[in-house]
Design a protein around this motif. Structure first.
Motif, PDB file in Angstrom:
ATOM      1  N   ASP A   1       4.228   5.763  -5.217  1.00 43.05           N
ATOM      2  CA  ASP A   1       4.404   5.756  -6.661  1.00 43.05           C
ATOM      3  C   ASP A   1       3.333   6.589  -7.346  1.00 43.05           C
ATOM      4  O   ASP A   1       3.486   6.966  -8.512  1.00 43.05           O
ATOM      5  CB  ASP A   1       4.385   4.314  -7.194  1.00 43.05           C
TER       6      ASP A   1
ATOM      7  N   HIS B   1       2.317   1.814  -3.360  1.00 46.00           N
ATOM      8  CA  HIS B   1       1.285   2.298  -4.261  1.00 46.00           C
ATOM      9  C   HIS B   1       1.056   3.796  -4.049  1.00 46.00           C
ATOM     10  O   HIS B   1       0.931   4.569  -5.012  1.00 46.00           O
ATOM     11  CB  HIS B   1       0.000   1.509  -4.058  1.00 46.00           C
TER      12      HIS B   1
ATOM     13  N   ARG C   1       0.838  -1.210   0.000  1.00 43.75           N
ATOM     14  CA  ARG C   1       0.000   0.000   0.000  1.00 43.75           C
ATOM     15  C   ARG C   1       0.868   1.253   0.000  1.00 43.75           C
ATOM     16  O   ARG C   1       0.579   2.223  -0.715  1.00 43.75           O
ATOM     17  CB  ARG C   1      -0.920   0.012   1.211  1.00 43.75           C
TER      18      ARG C   1
END
Length: 69
Positions: free
Chosen positions: A68, A65, A62
């Motif tokens: 990024d 994610h 997570r």
């Protein structure tokens, strides 16, 4: 007589050996029980560790994610 003393000594020795064998048998049972308990605790700790590892992997994924974008 010498024969009676020898018989008495042998009887005492046999009694001592029997007691030692009995004590060792009890000790072996105790150790076996402790081993079983430790194995159960080890299995429980492994399950907990696996659960924590899975949660950490999810949290890391997570975060990656989010970072990024």
């Amino acid at each position: 007589t010498v024969h009676e003393r020898l018989e008495g000594a042998l009887s005492k020795l046999e009694t001592a050996i029997d007691e030692r064998v009995r004590n060792e048998g009890e000790r072996a049972k105790t150790l076996s029980s402790e081993v079983s308990q430790l194995r159960a605790e080890n299995a429980r700790l492994k399950r907990t560790s696996d659960q924590i590892a899975a949660r950490l992997e999810t949290a890391i994924a997570r975060l990656k994610h989010v970072l990024d974008g």
